[in-house]
Design a protein around this motif. Sequence first.
Motif, PDB file in Angstrom:
ATOM      1  N   ARG A  36       0.844  -1.206   0.000  1.00 29.47           N
ATOM      2  CA  ARG A  36       0.000   0.000   0.000  1.00 29.47           C
ATOM      3  C   ARG A  36       0.876   1.252   0.000  1.00 29.47           C
ATOM      4  NH1 ARG A  36      -1.434   3.872   2.876  1.00 29.47           N
ATOM      5  NH2 ARG A  36      -0.407   3.166   4.779  1.00 29.47           N
ATOM      6  N   GLN A  37       1.912   1.252   0.828  1.00 27.56           N
ATOM      7  CA  GLN A  37       2.816   2.404   0.901  1.00 27.56           C
ATOM      8  C   GLN A  37       3.570   2.606  -0.417  1.00 27.56           C
ATOM      9  OE1 GLN A  37       5.365   1.851   4.290  1.00 27.56           O
ATOM     10  NE2 GLN A  37       3.712   2.111   5.760  1.00 27.56           N
ATOM     11  N   ALA A  38       4.019   1.519  -1.028  1.00 22.54           N
ATOM     12  CA  ALA A  38       4.762   1.604  -2.292  1.00 22.54           C
ATOM     13  C   ALA A  38       3.885   2.164  -3.402  1.00 22.54           C
ATOM     14  CB  ALA A  38       5.308   0.227  -2.678  1.00 22.54           C
ATOM     15  N   ILE A  39       2.645   1.709  -3.488  1.00 26.17           N
ATOM     16  CA  ILE A  39       1.723   2.208  -4.517  1.00 26.17           C
ATOM     17  C   ILE A  39       1.428   3.688  -4.290  1.00 26.17           C
ATOM     18  CG2 ILE A  39      -0.647   2.061  -5.377  1.00 26.17           C
ATOM     19  CD1 ILE A  39      -0.399  -1.018  -4.987  1.00 26.17           C
ATOM     20  N   THR A  40       1.163   4.066  -3.047  1.00 27.68           N
ATOM     21  CA  THR A  40       0.897   5.473  -2.731  1.00 27.68           C
ATOM     22  C   THR A  40       2.092   6.340  -3.111  1.00 27.68           C
ATOM     23  OG1 THR A  40      -0.603   4.871  -0.936  1.00 27.68           O
ATOM     24  CG2 THR A  40       0.334   7.087  -0.862  1.00 27.68           C
ATOM     25  N   TYR A  41       3.292   5.887  -2.766  1.00 32.20           N
ATOM     26  CA  TYR A  41       4.507   6.631  -3.089  1.00 32.20           C
ATOM     27  C   TYR A  41       4.669   6.768  -4.605  1.00 32.20           C
ATOM     28  CZ  TYR A  41       9.251   8.358  -2.936  1.00 32.20           C
ATOM     29  OH  TYR A  41      10.373   9.140  -3.094  1.00 32.20           O
ATOM     30  N   ALA A  42       4.475   5.674  -5.335  1.00 35.57           N
ATOM     31  CA  ALA A  42       4.613   5.699  -6.794  1.00 35.57           C
ATOM     32  C   ALA A  42       3.613   6.678  -7.413  1.00 35.57           C
ATOM     33  CB  ALA A  42       4.420   4.298  -7.371  1.00 35.57           C
ATOM     34  N   LYS A  43       2.368   6.655  -6.956  1.00 35.60           N
ATOM     35  CA  LYS A  43       1.346   7.578  -7.483  1.00 35.60           C
ATOM     36  C   LYS A  43       1.733   9.033  -7.256  1.00 35.60           C
ATOM     37  CE  LYS A  43      -2.943   4.918  -7.147  1.00 35.60           C
ATOM     38  NZ  LYS A  43      -4.250   4.808  -6.481  1.00 35.60           N
ATOM     39  N   GLU A  44       2.291   9.325  -6.090  1.00 39.12           N
ATOM     40  CA  GLU A  44       2.610  10.701  -5.730  1.00 39.12           C
ATOM     41  C   GLU A  44       3.898  11.218  -6.369  1.00 39.12           C
ATOM     42  OE1 GLU A  44       2.651  10.684  -1.454  1.00 39.12           O
ATOM     43  OE2 GLU A  44       0.466  10.480  -1.326  1.00 39.12           O
ATOM     44  N   HIS A  45       4.817  10.315  -6.742  1.00 38.33           N
ATOM     45  CA  HIS A  45       6.141  10.755  -7.182  1.00 38.33           C
ATOM     46  C   HIS A  45       6.544  10.357  -8.601  1.00 38.33           C
ATOM     47  CE1 HIS A  45       6.378  10.969  -2.753  1.00 38.33           C
ATOM     48  NE2 HIS A  45       7.087  12.047  -3.011  1.00 38.33           N
ATOM     49  N   PHE A  46       5.724   9.602  -9.334  1.00 37.85           N
ATOM     50  CA  PHE A  46       6.189   9.112 -10.643  1.00 37.85           C
ATOM     51  C   PHE A  46       6.456  10.259 -11.618  1.00 37.85           C
ATOM     52  CE2 PHE A  46       1.705   9.374 -11.731  1.00 37.85           C
ATOM     53  CZ  PHE A  46       1.724   9.734 -13.074  1.00 37.85           C
ATOM     54  N   GLU A  47       5.674  11.322 -11.578  1.00 35.49           N
ATOM     55  CA  GLU A  47       5.863  12.414 -12.541  1.00 35.49           C
ATOM     56  C   GLU A  47       7.222  13.089 -12.390  1.00 35.49           C
ATOM     57  OE1 GLU A  47       2.536  15.004 -14.077  1.00 35.49           O
ATOM     58  OE2 GLU A  47       1.671  14.313 -12.170  1.00 35.49           O
ATOM     59  N   THR A  48       7.690  13.226 -11.151  1.00 35.34           N
ATOM     60  CA  THR A  48       8.975  13.886 -10.923  1.00 35.34           C
ATOM     61  C   THR A  48      10.149  12.908 -10.922  1.00 35.34           C
ATOM     62  OG1 THR A  48       8.604  13.782  -8.531  1.00 35.34           O
ATOM     63  CG2 THR A  48       7.965  15.810  -9.653  1.00 35.34           C
ATOM     64  N   MET A  53       7.484  11.602 -17.982  1.00 32.99           N
ATOM     65  CA  MET A  53       6.140  11.266 -17.490  1.00 32.99           C
ATOM     66  C   MET A  53       5.334  12.502 -17.081  1.00 32.99           C
ATOM     67  SD  MET A  53       6.150   8.055 -17.837  1.00 32.99           S
ATOM     68  CE  MET A  53       7.526   7.086 -18.388  1.00 32.99           C
ATOM     69  N   SER A  54       5.925  13.672 -17.199  1.00 35.29           N
ATOM     70  CA  SER A  54       5.222  14.891 -16.829  1.00 35.29           C
ATOM     71  C   SER A  54       3.955  15.040 -17.677  1.00 35.29           C
ATOM     72  CB  SER A  54       6.138  16.102 -17.030  1.00 35.29           C
ATOM     73  OG  SER A  54       5.472  17.274 -16.643  1.00 35.29           O
ATOM     74  N   GLY A  55       2.863  15.346 -17.040  1.00 35.87           N
ATOM     75  CA  GLY A  55       1.584  15.503 -17.740  1.00 35.87           C
ATOM     76  C   GLY A  55       0.750  14.246 -17.769  1.00 35.87           C
ATOM     77  N   TYR A  56       1.364  13.101 -17.473  1.00 38.49           N
ATOM     78  CA  TYR A  56       0.620  11.841 -17.449  1.00 38.49           C
ATOM     79  C   TYR A  56      -0.084  11.674 -16.102  1.00 38.49           C
ATOM     80  CZ  TYR A  56       2.427  10.112 -21.851  1.00 38.49           C
ATOM     81  OH  TYR A  56       2.700   9.955 -23.182  1.00 38.49           O
ATOM     82  N   LYS A  57      -1.233  11.065 -16.143  1.00 39.83           N
ATOM     83  CA  LYS A  57      -2.009  10.780 -14.934  1.00 39.83           C
ATOM     84  C   LYS A  57      -2.124   9.272 -14.756  1.00 39.83           C
ATOM     85  CE  LYS A  57      -2.684  15.085 -14.289  1.00 39.83           C
ATOM     86  NZ  LYS A  57      -1.598  15.739 -13.623  1.00 39.83           N
ATOM     87  N   VAL A  89       3.832   1.550 -18.037  1.00 46.02           N
ATOM     88  CA  VAL A  89       5.125   1.799 -17.400  1.00 46.02           C
ATOM     89  C   VAL A  89       5.298   0.865 -16.209  1.00 46.02           C
ATOM     90  CG1 VAL A  89       6.534   3.526 -16.198  1.00 46.02           C
ATOM     91  CG2 VAL A  89       5.036   4.233 -18.060  1.00 46.02           C
ATOM     92  N   GLN A  90       6.503   0.336 -16.051  1.00 47.92           N
ATOM     93  CA  GLN A  90       6.821  -0.403 -14.832  1.00 47.92           C
ATOM     94  C   GLN A  90       7.653   0.510 -13.945  1.00 47.92           C
ATOM     95  OE1 GLN A  90       9.721  -3.792 -14.416  1.00 47.92           O
ATOM     96  NE2 GLN A  90       7.811  -4.873 -13.980  1.00 47.92           N
ATOM     97  N   ILE A  91       7.112   0.777 -12.755  1.00 48.11           N
ATOM     98  CA  ILE A  91       7.768   1.631 -11.774  1.00 48.11           C
ATOM     99  C   ILE A  91       8.280   0.725 -10.661  1.00 48.11           C
ATOM    100  CG2 ILE A  91       7.468   3.536 -10.146  1.00 48.11           C
ATOM    101  CD1 ILE A  91       5.043   4.406 -11.919  1.00 48.11           C
ATOM    102  N   VAL A  92       9.578   0.804 -10.382  1.00 50.90           N
ATOM    103  CA  VAL A  92      10.157   0.000  -9.315  1.00 50.90           C
ATOM    104  C   VAL A  92      10.357   0.895  -8.098  1.00 50.90           C
ATOM    105  CG1 VAL A  92      12.042  -1.503  -8.592  1.00 50.90           C
ATOM    106  CG2 VAL A  92      11.318  -1.487 -10.987  1.00 50.90           C
ATOM    107  N   VAL A  93       9.697   0.524  -7.005  1.00 54.57           N
ATOM    108  CA  VAL A  93       9.787   1.265  -5.753  1.00 54.57           C
ATOM    109  C   VAL A  93      10.575   0.411  -4.767  1.00 54.57           C
ATOM    110  CG1 VAL A  93       8.495   2.284  -3.837  1.00 54.57           C
ATOM    111  CG2 VAL A  93       7.577   2.419  -6.164  1.00 54.57           C
TER     112      VAL A  93
END
Length: 110
Positions: A36-48, A53-57, A89-93
């Motif tokens: 849960r924490q990893a998903i929340t972090y990825a959602k909040e920080h993937f754009e930066t 990825m800027s502009g993507y939701k 996209v695959q985001i590794v947290v």
Amino acid sequence: MKLLILLIVLSSVISREYRPMAGGRFKPDQNDEGLRQAITYAKEHFETSCDGMSGYKWDKIIDVEQQIVNGSNYYISVQLKNGDQIINVQIVVYMPASPPDITITSCSIF
């Protein structure tokens, strides 16, 4: 003797299904607090944290895998949208064994 060998092989196969191999990837428990924490972090920080990825939701999660290291790597495959454009996209947290130093270690389009 053949029966004994068969039982050993079958028990080995069955035990691999339920216990993740050290360092290998596996499907995490959906109720896991770290997930849960990893998903929340990825959602909040993937754009930066992810180039381009800027502009993507965040649209939806496609798949999640976990790898136990000195902490955990969460491989979060997501669908992102920017207007009509859709990318996967695959985001590794990485979540260390001693939080709170959660980081995104990589982002790759697939």
